[in-house]
Design a protein around this motif. Structure first.
Motif, short mmCIF file in Angstrom:
data_model
loop_
_atom_site.label_atom_id
_atom_site.label_comp_id
_atom_site.label_asym_id
_atom_site.label_seq_id
_atom_site.Cartn_x
_atom_site.Cartn_y
_atom_site.Cartn_z
N PHE A 8 -25.58 36.67 52.84
CA PHE A 8 -24.65 35.55 52.67
C PHE A 8 -23.50 35.64 53.69
CE2 PHE A 8 -20.74 33.97 50.50
CZ PHE A 8 -21.07 32.63 50.48
N LEU B 12 -29.68 33.15 55.38
CA LEU B 12 -29.95 32.54 54.08
C LEU B 12 -31.32 31.87 54.01
CD1 LEU B 12 -26.46 31.14 53.01
CD2 LEU B 12 -27.80 32.93 51.88
N ILE C 13 -29.69 30.03 46.63
CA ILE C 13 -29.51 29.84 48.07
C ILE C 13 -29.51 28.36 48.43
CG2 ILE C 13 -30.49 30.31 50.35
CD1 ILE C 13 -31.75 32.85 49.14
N ILE D 293 -26.15 26.96 47.68
CA ILE D 293 -25.16 27.35 48.70
C ILE D 293 -25.32 26.47 49.95
CG2 ILE D 293 -24.37 29.19 50.24
CD1 ILE D 293 -25.38 31.20 48.14
#
Lengths: 273, 337, 262
Positions: A59, A230, A250, A253
Motif C-alpha cells: 500500500f 496494489l 484493494i 482503495i
C-alpha cells in the motif's frame, strides 16, 4: 422541439443502463464483499488487510511510487513544456506529436523495452560489464527503480500535455515583463509561471498519480512478485490465494483514490469555465 | 377576421414551467410584411417559433390559410424560416443547400435544378452553386438562407433577426433586397427584430411586444407618431417622458410648469419636439454633439436631463452655459399609464 | 543567456525528453532483430526470423484475431450506444443528465482490473455467459466513455437550429439527424472509432481475469508468453504493434486531423 424529455431519455438511457449493469452493479457487489463477515456487516476485512505487513508495505509503496513518478514528471514536464512552448509553430506541432504518440502504443510494448534496457543482457548491464565496473551483471529488473522508470515513461506524456496547454494560456508578454522588472529566472518560475500553470500541474499530476496507482502492466513486467503494487497484489490475492476479501479492499482503495482524483479534476474544470 | 391568413387565437406558449407568451391573439394578412418588434425576452422569437411549429402551444390554436395547424408538425406545415444564424448546412454547397428541401419532396431532377437555379438567381447568387457556406461572406450566407426557404414556396416566410449579423452597410442593402423579394414573390413575411429603425423601414404593420403581450399594433407611421404607452414611446424615440400632475410635469428630481393642463397621466417629447433657443425654462448644457442636420443637446433641468435637438442654424452653446427651452403642447404626445 | 545558447539548451532538454519517451521503441525494434535466442541489446547480428516467427506462433494468431474482433466490434457497439447518448446529452434538457454523464463515464474512473474481476465473479460465473461475450461487453463499456466524449465534442459546435432548418424544409427528426447531424460529425465519429479501437486493442487490466482456455487477448498472451520464453519474439511483436498503432494514428491524423478530437 428538443424539449421532449421522453425522446431524449430513450436515446441516452441505453448507454446509461448498459454502464450501470456492466459496471456499477458488479463493481458494487465486489466492493461490498469486504464488509461482509460471518453473515453480518463489519470492517473486519479492512482490519485484517492492514494487519498484514506485506499489504501495508505494498500500500505504502504504491503511494510512494505514485507520488515519486508524479513529482519527477512535474519537474521534467515543466522543462519540456517550457521548451515546447518556445518552439516555432511547425516544430512545436512535430515535437508535441512525438510526445503524444507513445500514448497510442500498447503499454505492453512500451514496458517491454525496459526489459531490453535493464535485463541481465540488456544495454545497461552490457555497458557496466563492458566498462569493467562490475564482473557480474547487476540485478536491475524487479526493482522499484525499474517500476519507477517504466511508470515515468508511460505517464510523462500526460504531464507534458497538461503543462503545455496550461503554458499556452500564459499571456504572451508576461515573462519578458517580469524579466524587465528585474526577476531572476528562478523568481520568474516561482512567481509567474508556477501560479499561472497551477491548474495544469494539478491536472497532469492527478492523471500521472492515478495512472501510476492503477497501472498493472508495468509493475507486473518490471516489478514481478518482488516489487508488488496494489494492482499486482490484487491479481495475486485472487489467482494465488482466492482471497476475494483482500481483492475487495484493494478495489475500494483504488476506486476511492481514482474517484477523488476525478472529482478534483472536475472541480478544476468547472472552476475554469 | 375574414382576411386573416395566419391567425393565432388565445395562444399560450410555455418554456418548461414558465409562461413566455400568455393568451396571444394575432392575425396576419396574406402577402403582408409584418414585423414582431421588441426587446430580447419579449416573446417575439417564441411567437415566431410557434407559428413555425418548432414550439407547441400549451393552449390556443393556430390557423394558416384557413387550416388548423396547431397539431401539424413543423415538417408538414409548409413554412419557411430564415434563422438568425442562417443555419446553413456546412457539409453541402450552395446548390445543395437550396435543393435540400426539394430533394426531400422527391421532385424530378430537372425540376430541382431549375427551381434551385431560379432561387439562387432571385437572391443574386447566380454562379455560386459550388461554394460551401464557409466560403461565402455573411451577406451571401444570408441570401443563401433566404433562397433555401424561398424555393420551397412557403405559405409564410419567417425571418428571425436576419440582419443582425451583418454590418451596417450590408444591413441597409439587405433591407431593400428583402422588400424587393417580398414584392416579387408576394410571400407573407413575419420579421422578428429588436431594431425599431429596421421595423419602421420594412414593415407593413408592426407588432410591438413586451413581456409576452402585444403592447401596440399598427402601421409604422401610426406607431411612430402615436405611441400609446411609455414603453412604445420609448421604443419609438420619445426620449423625454414625464409624469403629469395638474399643469406640471414631474420627475423624481423636480417639477416644471407647462402652462397647460393635459388630460393624460404621461407626456412625451422627442428630442426634436423640444424647442430650444427661446422659452420659459433654462437648462444648463451637460453635453452637446453635432449630428449633421441638427445639434443634439443634453440639458440639466429641474426634471433631470432633457434631450433636445437644435436647428443647426442656431449658434452652438458650450457645455456649462445655459440654454432656454420649452416643452410645447403641440409636440407633446399623451400616453396612457 | 544569449539567444543561441538558449536555443541550444532548449533542444538539449527536448532531445533528452524525447529520447526517454521514444528511444525505447528504437531499442525494441533492434532487439527484435537480434540473431540470438535470448534478448540482447545491442543486437548480436541482425535477423528477421523473430519478426517472422511472430506470425507462426499459433496462440499469437488466435489472440491477435480475438483482440482485433474485440476492438472492432466493441468499439462499434460503443458507438451504437454512445452516439445517441452524446446527441441526447447535447440536445435535450434532460433531468438527471449529470447522472447519465457520470454513469457513462464510470468505466474511465474504475480501474479495469476491478471491472474484469467483478464481471468474472458476478456475470460469468453465476450466469454462465461465455468469457468471450463478457470480454466483448467489458470492452464495449470501456470504450463507451471515449465514444461519448469525442462525439460530444464534435457535436458541441453543431447548432441545434440547423436541424430545425432541416425539419422546416420537410425532414423528419430522424432524417434531420442522418442528413444534417451525421455528415457533420463524421470526423468525430471516425476519431472516436480510432481512439476506441486503440484503447481496446491495447487494453490489459480488464481482460486479465476474463481469459479462459483458448480465449486470450493479444497483450495478455504476450504477458503469458514472456513469462515462459525469453527469446526476442516478444520484442519483435511489440515493435510490430507499435508500428501498427503509429500507422493508424498517422493515417487518421492525415485524414481528419485526429489530434483535435483527442
Amino acid at each position: 422541439m428538443f424539449r421532449n424529455t421522453r425522446e431524449g431519455l430513450a436515446l441516452a438511457l441505453p448507454a446509461a443502463i448498459f454502464s450501470t449493469l456492466l459496471f456499477l452493479v458488479p463493481v458494487g457487489i465486489l466492493l461490498s464483499e469486504a464488509f461482509r463477515f460471518e453473515g453480518g456487516w463489519s470492517l473486519q476485512g479492512y482490519i485484517d488487510f492492514f494487519a498484514t505487513p506485506l499489504n501495508r508495505t505494498v500500500f505504502l509503496r504504491t503511494l510512494k511510487l505514485g507520488a515519486l513518478v508524479a513529482g519527477t514528471a512535474a519537474v521534467i514536464g515543466y522543462a519540456a513544456a517550457f521548451c515546447i512552448v518556445n518552439l516555432g509553430p511547425r516544430a512545436r506541432g512535430t515535437v508535441f506529436g512525438m510526445v503524444v504518440l507513445p500514448l497510442m502504443i500498447s503499454p505492453v510494448a512500451r514496458t517491454y523495452a525496459w526489459i531490453v534496457i535493464l535485463g541481465r543482457t540488456g544495454i545497461v548491464n552490457e555497458a557496466i560489464t563492458g566498462l569493467g565496473l562490475s564482473d557480474t551483471p547487476l540485478r536491475l529488473l524487479f526493482t522499484e527503480t525499474a517500476v519507477f522508470l517504466g511508470l515515468l515513461q508511460l505517464f510523462l506524456p500526460l504531464m507534458i500535455i497538461s503543462l503545455v496547454s496550461a503554458m499556452e494560456n500564459i499571456p504572451r508578454d508576461v515573462i519578458p515583463a517580469a524579466r524587465v522588472l528585474g526577476a531572476s529566472w528562478l523568481a520568474v518560475f516561482f512567481k509567474v509561471i508556477l501560479p499561472l500553470t497551477k491548474e495544469g500541474l494539478v491536472i497532469g499530476g492527478t492523471l500521472v498519480f492515478t495512472g501510476s496507482l492503477t497501472a498493472y502492466i508495468t509493475p507486473a513486467i518490471l516489478g514481478g512478485s518482488k516489487v508488488l503494487m496494489l494492482e499486482t497484489l490484487l491479481y495475486q490475492r485472487v489467482n494465488v490465494s482466492n482471497d476475494f476479501v483482500s481483492a475487495s479492499v484493494i478495489a475500494m482503495i483504488l476506486i476511492v483514490m481514482s474517484f477523488s482524483a476525478n472529482l478534483l479534476l472536475k472541480k478544476i474544470a468547472s472552476a475554469r469555465s | 377576421m375574414s382576411d386573416a391568413f395566419v391567425q393565432l387565437s388565445d395562444v399560450t406558449l410555455m418554456y418548461g414551467k414558465s409562461v413566455a407568451v400568455p393568451d396571444l391573439n394575432l392575425s396576419i394578412r396574406e402577402g403582408e410584411l409584418i414585423c414582431l418588434l421588441g426587446p430580447s425576452g419579449c416573446g417575439k422569437t417564441t411567437t415566431m417559433r410557434a407559428i413555425a411549429g418548432l414550439l407547441d402551444p400549451a393552449s390556443g390554436s393556430i390557423h394558416i390559410d384557413g387550416r388548423d395547424v396547431t397539431r401539424v408538425p413543423a415538417n408538414k406545415r409548409g413554412i419557411g424560416l430564415v434563422f438568425q444564424s442562417y443555419a446553413l448546412f456546412p457539409h453541402l454547397n450552395a446548390f445543395e443547400n437550396v435543393a435540400f428541401g426539394l430533394r426531400l419532396q422527391k421532385l424530378p431532377e430537372a425540376e430541382i435544378r431549375e427551381r434551385t437555379e431560379a432561387g439562387l438567381a432571385t437572391v443574386g447568387l447566380k454562379g455560386y452553386d459550388k461554394r460551401k457556406p464557409a466560403e461565402m461572406s455573411g451577406g451571401q450566407q444570408q441570401r443563401l438562407a433566404l433562397a433555401r426557404s424561398l424555393v420551397m414556396k412557403p405559405k409564410v416566410l419567417l425571418l428571425d433577426e436576419p440582419l443582425s449579423n451583418l454590418d451596417a452597410r450590408l444591413r441597409l442593402e439587405m433591407r431593400t433586397e428583402l422588400q424587393r423579394v417580398q414584392k416579387e414573390t408576394g410571400v407573407t413575411m413575419v420579421f422578428v427584430t429588436h431594431d425599431q429603425a429596421e421595423a419602421l423601414a420594412l414593415a407593413d404593420r408592426i407588432v410591438l411586444m413586451k413581456e409576452g403581450k402585444i403592447e401596440q399594433l399598427g402601421t409604422p407611421a401610426d406607431l411612430y407618431a402615436r405611441p400609446e404607452t411609455a414603453f412604445a414611446a420609448e421604443f419609438m424615440g420619445f426620449e423625454n417622458i414625464f409624469r403629469v400632475e395638474g399643469s406640471k410635469v414631474v420627475t423624481d428630481s423636480g417639477t416644471l410648469e407647462l402652462g397647460f393642463a393635459p388630460a393624460s397621466p404621461l407626456l412625451a417629447w422627442r428630442p426634436d419636439g423640444v424647442s430650444v433657443g427661446s422659452g420659459p425654462h433654462q437648462g444648463r448644457v451637460l453635453a452637446t454633439s453635432f449630428a449633421g442636420a441638427h445639434r443634439e443637446y443634453v440639458l440639466d433641468t429641474p426634471l433631470g436631463p432633457v434631450k433636445a435637438d437644435a436647428a443647426i442654424e442656431l449658434p452652438e452653446v458650450a457645455i456649462g452655459e445655459t440654454l432656454a427651452f420649452d416643452l410645447p403642447e403641440a409636440t407633446a404626445r399623451p400616453l396612457s399609464a | 543567456m544569449n539567444t543561441s545558447s538558449r536555443l541550444l539548451a532548449n533542444w538539449v532538454i527536448l532531445g533528452l525528453t524525447l529520447t526517454f519517451l521514444i528511444g525505447p521503441f528504437l531499442i525494441i525494434i533492434l532487439a527484435g532483430a537480434s540473431d540470438t535466442s535470448y534478448l540482447a541489446f545491442p543486437p548480436e547480428g541482425l535477423t528477421l526470423r523473430w519478426y517472422l516467427k511472430v506470425f507462426t506462433v499459433e496462440s499469437f494468431r488466435a489472440s491477435f484475431l480475438l483482440s482485433m474482433a474485440l476492438a472492432v466490434f466493441g468499439t462499434l457497439a460503443a458507438l451504437l450506444l454512445g452516439v445517441p447518448a452524446a446527441y441526447a446529452l447535447n440536445r435535450y434538457a434532460l433531468p438527471g443528465a449529470e447522472t447519465v454523464r457520470t454513469v457513462v463515464a464510470a468505466p474511465i474512473i474504475v480501474p479495469g482490473i476491478i471491472v474484469g474481476l467483478a464481471l468474472l465473479r458476478y456475470l460469468v460465473v453465476p450466469t454462465g455467459v461465455t468469457v468471450t461475450l463478457a470480454l466483448f461487453m467489458a470492452h464495449t463499456a470501456l470504450v463507451l466513455p471515449y465514444a461519448v466524449r469525442v462525439v460530444s465534442s464534435s457535436m458541441h459546435n453543431l447548432r441545434a437550429d440547423m436541424e430545425e432548418a432541416a425539419v422546416l424544409l420537410g425532414c423528419s427528426r430522424f432524417q434531420a439527424f442522418t442528413k444534417v447531424v451525421l455528415p457533420n460529425i463524421r470526423g468525430g465519429v471516425l476519431a472516436a472509432f480510432i481512439l476506441g479501437f486503440v484503447t481496446s486493442f491495447n487494453q490489459v487490466p480488464v481482460s486479465l481475469f476474463l481469459s479462459g482456455p483458448g480465449v486470450r487477448t493479444l497483450p495478455i498472451d504476450m504477458l503469458a508468453y514472456m513469462e515462459i520464453t525469453f527469446d526476442p519474439s516478444v520484442a519483435a511483436l511489440s515493435a510490430l504493434l507499435a508500428f501498427m498503432s503509429l500507422a493508424i494514428v498517422f493515417v487518421a491524423e492525415r485524414l481528419l486531423g485526429f489530434s483535435r478530437y483527442v
